[in-house]
Design a protein around this motif. Sequence first.
Motif, PDB file in Angstrom:
ATOM      1  N   GLU A 185       1.388  43.766  25.716  1.00 46.19           N
ATOM      2  CA  GLU A 185       1.506  42.510  26.475  1.00 46.19           C
ATOM      3  C   GLU A 185       1.118  42.715  27.942  1.00 46.19           C
ATOM      4  O   GLU A 185       0.960  43.854  28.407  1.00 46.19           O
ATOM      5  CB  GLU A 185       2.952  41.988  26.406  1.00 46.19           C
ATOM      6  CG  GLU A 185       3.318  41.424  25.040  1.00 46.19           C
ATOM      7  CD  GLU A 185       4.660  40.707  25.058  1.00 46.19           C
ATOM      8  OE1 GLU A 185       5.096  40.323  26.161  1.00 46.19           O
ATOM      9  OE2 GLU A 185       5.255  40.557  23.989  1.00 46.19           O
ATOM     10  N   ASP A 186       0.979  41.594  28.639  1.00 45.78           N
ATOM     11  CA  ASP A 186       0.653  41.631  30.071  1.00 45.78           C
ATOM     12  C   ASP A 186       1.919  41.962  30.860  1.00 45.78           C
ATOM     13  O   ASP A 186       2.937  41.281  30.727  1.00 45.78           O
ATOM     14  CB  ASP A 186       0.096  40.272  30.497  1.00 45.78           C
ATOM     15  CG  ASP A 186      -0.364  40.300  31.948  1.00 45.78           C
ATOM     16  OD1 ASP A 186      -0.586  41.411  32.464  1.00 45.78           O
ATOM     17  OD2 ASP A 186      -0.476  39.225  32.552  1.00 45.78           O
ATOM     18  N   TRP A 187       1.829  42.974  31.726  1.00 43.03           N
ATOM     19  CA  TRP A 187       2.998  43.449  32.470  1.00 43.03           C
ATOM     20  C   TRP A 187       3.071  42.865  33.875  1.00 43.03           C
ATOM     21  O   TRP A 187       3.943  43.252  34.646  1.00 43.03           O
ATOM     22  CB  TRP A 187       2.963  44.980  32.579  1.00 43.03           C
ATOM     23  CG  TRP A 187       3.138  45.684  31.280  1.00 43.03           C
ATOM     24  CD1 TRP A 187       3.574  45.151  30.106  1.00 43.03           C
ATOM     25  CD2 TRP A 187       2.885  47.062  31.027  1.00 43.03           C
ATOM     26  NE1 TRP A 187       3.606  46.106  29.121  1.00 43.03           N
ATOM     27  CE2 TRP A 187       3.182  47.305  29.658  1.00 43.03           C
ATOM     28  CE3 TRP A 187       2.430  48.126  31.783  1.00 43.03           C
ATOM     29  CZ2 TRP A 187       3.048  48.545  29.058  1.00 43.03           C
ATOM     30  CZ3 TRP A 187       2.301  49.371  31.200  1.00 43.03           C
ATOM     31  CH2 TRP A 187       2.607  49.580  29.844  1.00 43.03           C
ATOM     32  N   SER A 188       2.190  41.980  34.230  1.00 45.14           N
ATOM     33  CA  SER A 188       2.131  41.489  35.621  1.00 45.14           C
ATOM     34  C   SER A 188       3.419  40.773  36.034  1.00 45.14           C
ATOM     35  O   SER A 188       3.806  40.810  37.204  1.00 45.14           O
ATOM     36  CB  SER A 188       0.940  40.552  35.800  1.00 45.14           C
ATOM     37  OG  SER A 188       1.035  39.460  34.905  1.00 45.14           O
ATOM     38  N   LYS A 200       6.102  50.685  34.999  1.00 47.84           N
ATOM     39  CA  LYS A 200       5.106  50.794  33.923  1.00 47.84           C
ATOM     40  C   LYS A 200       5.503  51.848  32.898  1.00 47.84           C
ATOM     41  O   LYS A 200       5.284  51.676  31.690  1.00 47.84           O
ATOM     42  CB  LYS A 200       3.736  51.147  34.515  1.00 47.84           C
ATOM     43  CG  LYS A 200       3.025  49.980  35.164  1.00 47.84           C
ATOM     44  CD  LYS A 200       1.674  50.418  35.681  1.00 47.84           C
ATOM     45  CE  LYS A 200       0.927  49.265  36.336  1.00 47.84           C
ATOM     46  NZ  LYS A 200      -0.380  49.695  36.872  1.00 47.84           N
TER      47      LYS A 200
END
Length: 329
Positions: free
Chosen positions: A217-220, A205
């Motif tokens: 943005e989505d880091w998943s 992260k």
Amino acid sequence: MPSTHNVEKPWDTDDIDKWKIEEFKPEDNKSGSFTQESSFEIKFPKYREAYIRTAWSTVTRALEKLQIACKLDLIEGHMSVNTTLKTYDPAAILKARDLIRLLARSVPITQAVKILEDGQAMDIIKINGMVRNRQKFAKRRQRILGPNGSTLKALELLTGCYILVQGNTVSCMGGYKGLKETRRVIEDCMKNIHPIYHIKELMIKRELAKDPELVNEDWSRFLPQFKKRNVQRKKPAKITDKSKKVYTPFPPAPEKSKVDIQIETGEYFLTKQAKERAKKEAREEQRKEKKEEKQKEREKDFVPPVEEDNSGKKKRKREGERKKTADIS
């Protein structure tokens, strides 16, 4: 009334940080002194008494700047803070309460005083009720520290928080976002999820936050997905005696206690000196037996090997040679 949403605002420029918390000054409190006094009282353990007594002058000086009064009661074993007529900041009493709470949980005064700064918060996580077994509790608490405190240092660097593991609690101090991450890591550690998984996640992260294209943005999809593995351990085989036992209506005789055995042998009725003498003699006998065993082992090296009797073989060989010479002649 016409809308002013799209009207130009010359005072609103890009260099202004709208999320910055401005320092609260006496001029900002336009309502004057408080109508009622607010106070908080925190008890501290006995082993902290000597340290708090030496550090109390520093606490008093730090709270004087915020116009907060403090009191130390060594007889009852508690610290108290309260507002005065000169107190101008409504949040100052809450900061003072957090300060004495940290001191009671073994946080050093040099670190605890930083809680009075803006943007600093604290969290005391109770971990004693999360695991019932005391051995498991001690092992999982040790995981937070890691070998030579390496895991704790890594968590402090990644979250930006000060962490102190003390007894049944974990004291944390830092920013709000870091405290939220720290609480999640510690609670998961007590649920048997190793902190190293969270440390890997926090490191990823941290690197993603540096990239301007991925900030919003989505880091998943970048974060690792760890699966739980239930390792089945082999249970010890139960040895059951299948031999047929003769049925008896009487219960088995109770095992003899230590006192019963002493009464049978007569040791129970001996005097203290006689018991000591008997123990001394038993030790002496054991010593002699061990000495004899060692002596035998040493003598084994000096025992001569058993020689084979080759006289019969030699006689047969001579007789065979005589026969051969007789046949030749």
